[in-house]
Design a protein around this motif. Structure first.
Motif, PDB file in Angstrom:
ATOM      1  N   GLU A  20       1.686  94.608  30.509  1.00 60.73           N
ATOM      2  CA  GLU A  20       2.192  93.903  31.673  1.00 60.73           C
ATOM      3  C   GLU A  20       3.681  94.141  31.927  1.00 60.73           C
ATOM      4  N   LYS A  21       4.514  94.038  30.894  1.00 63.14           N
ATOM      5  CA  LYS A  21       5.956  94.155  31.096  1.00 63.14           C
ATOM      6  C   LYS A  21       6.594  95.286  30.302  1.00 63.14           C
ATOM      7  N   SER A  36      10.607  98.307  28.882  1.00 63.35           N
ATOM      8  CA  SER A  36       9.863  98.431  30.130  1.00 63.35           C
ATOM      9  C   SER A  36       9.769  99.910  30.499  1.00 63.35           C
TER      10      SER A  36
END
Length: 121
Positions: A20-21, A36
């Protein structure tokens, strides 16, 4: 695509594009930092730039001379320090969290080679 983890003497990297991140991971046997996609891209770009600079400095410096070079963006700060043929690497993550790490002399080119084996598509 599955998780990709690659290790070598004194370094490790990971890539999982579906996270997700934090899709990337960099570190050693003793520590790791999740990055990231943007941070990982900047890390790769800056490490490439600094590694090339150290290669170019081989012709400019005497064998016993040390050098320190750094590169910075809004996301990361990187520094290489040592001899053009054997230097350490240090990182400070400057984004939404503060963390830092370092790799021993001689590791940076191998770390970059490992990163270059990752398929980012």
């Amino acid at each position: 695509m599955e998780r990709f983890i690659k290790t070598g003497e004194g370094w490790r990297i990971g890539w999982y594009p579906y996270a997700e991140k934090y899709q990337g991971l960099i570190g050693t046997d003793d520590w790791a930092i999740e990055l990231s996609k943007a941070e990982f891209a900047e890390f790769t770009r800056l490490l490439t730039q600094l590694t090339q600079t150290m290669q170019q400095m081989k012709a400019e410096l005497m064998e016993a001379e040390k050098i320190s070079c750094e590169a910075e963006t809004d996301l990361l700060w990187l520094e290489v320090e040592g001899y053009p043929h054997n230097y350490s690497l240090r990182i400070i993550v400057q984004s939404d969290r503060r963390c830092e790490g370092n790799w021993a002399a001689g590791v940076a080119p191998h770390l970059l080679n490992g990163i270059n084996t990752i398929d980012f598509s």
